[in-house]
Write a protein that holds these residues in place. Structure first.
Motif, PDB file in Angstrom:
ATOM      1  N   GLN A 128       0.740  -1.121  -0.076  1.00  0.00           N
ATOM      2  CA  GLN A 128      -0.107  -0.042  -0.182  1.00  0.00           C
ATOM      3  C   GLN A 128       0.927   1.273  -0.077  1.00  0.00           C
ATOM      4  O   GLN A 128       0.538   2.345  -0.863  1.00  0.00           O
ATOM      5  CB  GLN A 128      -0.928  -0.042   1.233  1.00  0.00           C
ATOM      6  N   ALA A 129       1.860   1.338   0.768  1.00  0.00           N
ATOM      7  CA  ALA A 129       2.649   2.468   1.023  1.00  0.00           C
ATOM      8  C   ALA A 129       3.672   2.570  -0.437  1.00  0.00           C
ATOM      9  O   ALA A 129       3.574   3.743  -0.852  1.00  0.00           O
ATOM     10  CB  ALA A 129       3.721   2.205   2.223  1.00  0.00           C
ATOM     11  N   LEU A 130       4.176   1.479  -1.018  1.00  0.00           N
ATOM     12  CA  LEU A 130       4.758   1.560  -2.369  1.00  0.00           C
ATOM     13  C   LEU A 130       3.950   2.079  -3.260  1.00  0.00           C
ATOM     14  O   LEU A 130       4.439   3.002  -4.237  1.00  0.00           O
ATOM     15  CB  LEU A 130       5.431   0.155  -2.347  1.00  0.00           C
ATOM     16  N   LEU A 131       2.628   1.726  -3.287  1.00  0.00           N
ATOM     17  CA  LEU A 131       1.831   2.173  -4.630  1.00  0.00           C
ATOM     18  C   LEU A 131       1.454   3.300  -4.328  1.00  0.00           C
ATOM     19  O   LEU A 131       0.692   4.108  -5.142  1.00  0.00           O
ATOM     20  CB  LEU A 131       0.645   1.043  -4.712  1.00  0.00           C
ATOM     21  N   GLY A 132       1.100   3.849  -3.032  1.00  0.00           N
ATOM     22  CA  GLY A 132       0.823   5.268  -2.749  1.00  0.00           C
ATOM     23  C   GLY A 132      -0.878   5.080  -2.806  1.00  0.00           C
ATOM     24  O   GLY A 132      -1.411   6.095  -3.027  1.00  0.00           O
ATOM     25  N   HIS A 133      -1.381   3.891  -2.186  1.00  0.00           N
ATOM     26  CA  HIS A 133      -2.976   3.960  -2.060  1.00  0.00           C
ATOM     27  C   HIS A 133      -3.398   4.729  -0.781  1.00  0.00           C
ATOM     28  O   HIS A 133      -2.657   4.377   0.312  1.00  0.00           O
ATOM     29  CB  HIS A 133      -3.351   2.488  -1.909  1.00  0.00           C
ATOM     30  N   ARG A 134      -4.256   5.337  -1.132  1.00  0.00           N
ATOM     31  CA  ARG A 134      -5.022   6.051   0.369  1.00  0.00           C
ATOM     32  C   ARG A 134      -5.728   4.683   1.165  1.00  0.00           C
ATOM     33  O   ARG A 134      -5.611   5.001   2.341  1.00  0.00           O
ATOM     34  CB  ARG A 134      -6.014   6.970  -0.101  1.00  0.00           C
ATOM     35  N   SER A 135      -6.463   3.886   0.406  1.00  0.00           N
ATOM     36  CA  SER A 135      -7.064   2.999   1.160  1.00  0.00           C
ATOM     37  C   SER A 135      -6.443   1.711   0.901  1.00  0.00           C
ATOM     38  O   SER A 135      -5.937   1.205  -0.215  1.00  0.00           O
ATOM     39  CB  SER A 135      -8.537   2.873   0.357  1.00  0.00           C
ATOM     40  N   LEU A 136      -6.596   1.018   2.082  1.00  0.00           N
ATOM     41  CA  LEU A 136      -5.945  -0.499   2.022  1.00  0.00           C
ATOM     42  C   LEU A 136      -6.761  -1.349   1.163  1.00  0.00           C
ATOM     43  O   LEU A 136      -6.161  -2.360   0.382  1.00  0.00           O
ATOM     44  CB  LEU A 136      -5.966  -0.914   3.527  1.00  0.00           C
ATOM     45  N   GLN A 137      -8.094  -1.193   1.181  1.00  0.00           N
ATOM     46  CA  GLN A 137      -9.149  -1.872   0.317  1.00  0.00           C
ATOM     47  C   GLN A 137      -8.525  -2.093  -0.970  1.00  0.00           C
ATOM     48  O   GLN A 137      -8.785  -2.986  -1.781  1.00  0.00           O
ATOM     49  CB  GLN A 137     -10.302  -1.443   0.626  1.00  0.00           C
ATOM     50  N   THR A 138      -8.148  -0.896  -1.641  1.00  0.00           N
ATOM     51  CA  THR A 138      -7.503  -0.736  -2.785  1.00  0.00           C
ATOM     52  C   THR A 138      -6.436  -1.710  -3.200  1.00  0.00           C
ATOM     53  O   THR A 138      -6.481  -2.562  -4.201  1.00  0.00           O
ATOM     54  CB  THR A 138      -7.399   0.641  -3.351  1.00  0.00           C
ATOM     55  N   THR A 139      -5.592  -1.805  -2.250  1.00  0.00           N
ATOM     56  CA  THR A 139      -4.505  -2.740  -2.527  1.00  0.00           C
ATOM     57  C   THR A 139      -4.790  -4.081  -2.107  1.00  0.00           C
ATOM     58  O   THR A 139      -4.083  -5.365  -2.854  1.00  0.00           O
ATOM     59  CB  THR A 139      -3.341  -2.495  -1.369  1.00  0.00           C
ATOM     60  N   GLU A 140      -5.674  -4.507  -1.138  1.00  0.00           N
ATOM     61  CA  GLU A 140      -6.171  -6.094  -1.008  1.00  0.00           C
ATOM     62  C   GLU A 140      -6.751  -6.685  -2.171  1.00  0.00           C
ATOM     63  O   GLU A 140      -6.829  -7.840  -2.204  1.00  0.00           O
ATOM     64  CB  GLU A 140      -7.223  -5.839  -0.012  1.00  0.00           C
ATOM     65  N   ARG A 141      -7.037  -5.778  -3.123  1.00  0.00           N
ATOM     66  CA  ARG A 141      -7.716  -6.672  -4.331  1.00  0.00           C
ATOM     67  C   ARG A 141      -6.357  -7.621  -5.023  1.00  0.00           C
ATOM     68  O   ARG A 141      -6.885  -8.413  -5.728  1.00  0.00           O
ATOM     69  CB  ARG A 141      -8.391  -5.726  -5.351  1.00  0.00           C
ATOM     70  N   TYR A 142      -5.369  -7.066  -4.979  1.00  0.00           N
ATOM     71  CA  TYR A 142      -4.240  -7.898  -5.457  1.00  0.00           C
ATOM     72  C   TYR A 142      -3.998  -9.110  -4.878  1.00  0.00           C
ATOM     73  O   TYR A 142      -3.514 -10.065  -5.394  1.00  0.00           O
ATOM     74  CB  TYR A 142      -2.852  -6.943  -5.357  1.00  0.00           C
ATOM     75  N   MET A 143      -4.335  -9.407  -3.660  1.00  0.00           N
ATOM     76  CA  MET A 143      -4.524 -10.818  -3.173  1.00  0.00           C
ATOM     77  C   MET A 143      -5.535 -11.799  -3.664  1.00  0.00           C
ATOM     78  O   MET A 143      -5.195 -13.004  -3.753  1.00  0.00           O
ATOM     79  CB  MET A 143      -5.199 -10.689  -1.580  1.00  0.00           C
ATOM     80  N   HIS A 144      -6.400 -11.096  -4.400  1.00  0.00           N
ATOM     81  CA  HIS A 144      -7.180 -12.074  -5.263  1.00  0.00           C
ATOM     82  C   HIS A 144      -6.692 -12.569  -6.690  1.00  0.00           C
ATOM     83  O   HIS A 144      -6.901 -13.447  -7.216  1.00  0.00           O
ATOM     84  CB  HIS A 144      -8.569 -11.428  -5.729  1.00  0.00           C
ATOM     85  N   LEU A 145      -5.705 -11.853  -7.052  1.00  0.00           N
ATOM     86  CA  LEU A 145      -4.859 -11.935  -8.051  1.00  0.00           C
ATOM     87  C   LEU A 145      -3.617 -12.905  -7.949  1.00  0.00           C
ATOM     88  O   LEU A 145      -2.903 -13.634  -9.063  1.00  0.00           O
ATOM     89  CB  LEU A 145      -4.399 -10.827  -8.705  1.00  0.00           C
TER      90      LEU A 145
END
Length: 282
Positions: A244-261
């Motif tokens: 999340q920090a590396l991508l610069g996402h404000r929301s953790l939920q946005t980053t969590e979608r990569y867990m499904h990939l």
């Protein structure tokens, strides 16, 4: 629009809107006025309702584009005309949640090997090794690279936020070879003339050339490098918070979608059908 355009530009500037947002909002209000055929200060919410119906039923715009048009109209009414904005029956449309396409290790390797030039390879490697957005990659300055700390500064990324991403040893070697060959000054990837950054469309064309040469059939773009970066980190055990920090996402939920990939959770999970067959005697 004349005076109303000036008033809206001033209101957008006071709100600190990004240049692309300002341009989009002004464009939508111009289209609204042209569609309704009235002067801007005579617009009503019924005019807006008719315009939004036109966009939905005839133009069949995407969810995000419709929401942008609605936001622009709301901003014009509230911030410029100083009127309340209530359009009965219209709410922000919620887009379907789709998972992005990612490339596997072999596809990324083939893509990088197929780069048409050392500059293109450095450009693509930077996107994949850091997870930066294409606009962030093209705007990099040479001074943003810190080989002592093995870090890259992302200056005013999306949301006008600064952050740091890692500078891998492999990427550093490629960038040094690229610098020795091209000797860029100022911008790491300069455009024509050398005084401005490489345009985003040129970076995408470099990606497309490599994709075609590598024979990759998936519907991928430069931004897919960012998706692949995040997915591969998750598969290697990197925490979602770090990504999340590396991508610069404000929301953790946005980053969590990569867990499904990530494929590791798919491969590590036993299907109930396999368990059933093991328990059932032949």
């Amino acid at each position: 629009m004349g005076v109303f355009r000036d008033a809206m530009e001033q209101a957008l500037a006071l709100r600190g809107m990004a240049p692309k947002t300002c341009s989009a909002y002004l464009s939508w209000v111009r289209r609204l006025v042209r569609f309704c055929r009235v002067v801007p200060d005579q617009l009503t919410t019924e005019h807006v309702r008719a315009f939004l119906l036109h966009l939905t039923q005839e133009r069949k715009l995407s969810f995000s584009t419709f929401n942008q048009a609605l936001n622009a109209a709301r901003f014009f009414f509230v911030e410029v005309l100083k009127r309340p904005f209530v359009v009965e029956g219209f709410r922000y449309q919620k887009p379907p949640r789709r998972l992005p396409v990612v490339m596997n290790d072999d596809e990324v390797s083939r893509l990088l090997a197929a780069a048409a030039s050392l500059r293109d390879r450095a450009l693509l490697e930077t996107g994949y090794a850091t997870g930066m957005r294409v606009s962030e990659v093209t705007r990099l300055l040479i001074t943003d690279l810190d080989s002592g700390r093995m870090a890259i500064r992302v200056d005013q990324g999306k949301g006008r936020k600064d952050r740091y991403v890692m500078l891998s040893q492999s990427l550093l070697e490629t960038l040094r070879a690229y610098w020795r060959e091209s000797k860029p000054k100022g911008f790491l990837f300069p455009g024509l003339g050398g005084t401005k950054p490489l345009c985003v469309s040129a970076a995408q064309k470099a990606f497309d050339r490599a994709r075609l040469q590598a024979g990759i059939q998936k519907p991928v773009s430069f931004h897919t490098l960012r998706h692949s970066f995040a997915t591969h980190l998750i598969e290697n055990g990197t925490s979602v918070r770090t990504i999340q920090a590396l991508l610069g996402h404000r929301s953790l939920q946005t980053t969590e979608r990569y867990m499904h990939l990530a494929q590791n959770y798919l491969h590590q999970t036993t299907s109930p059908l396999d368990r059933l067959r093991k328990e059932t005697p032949a």
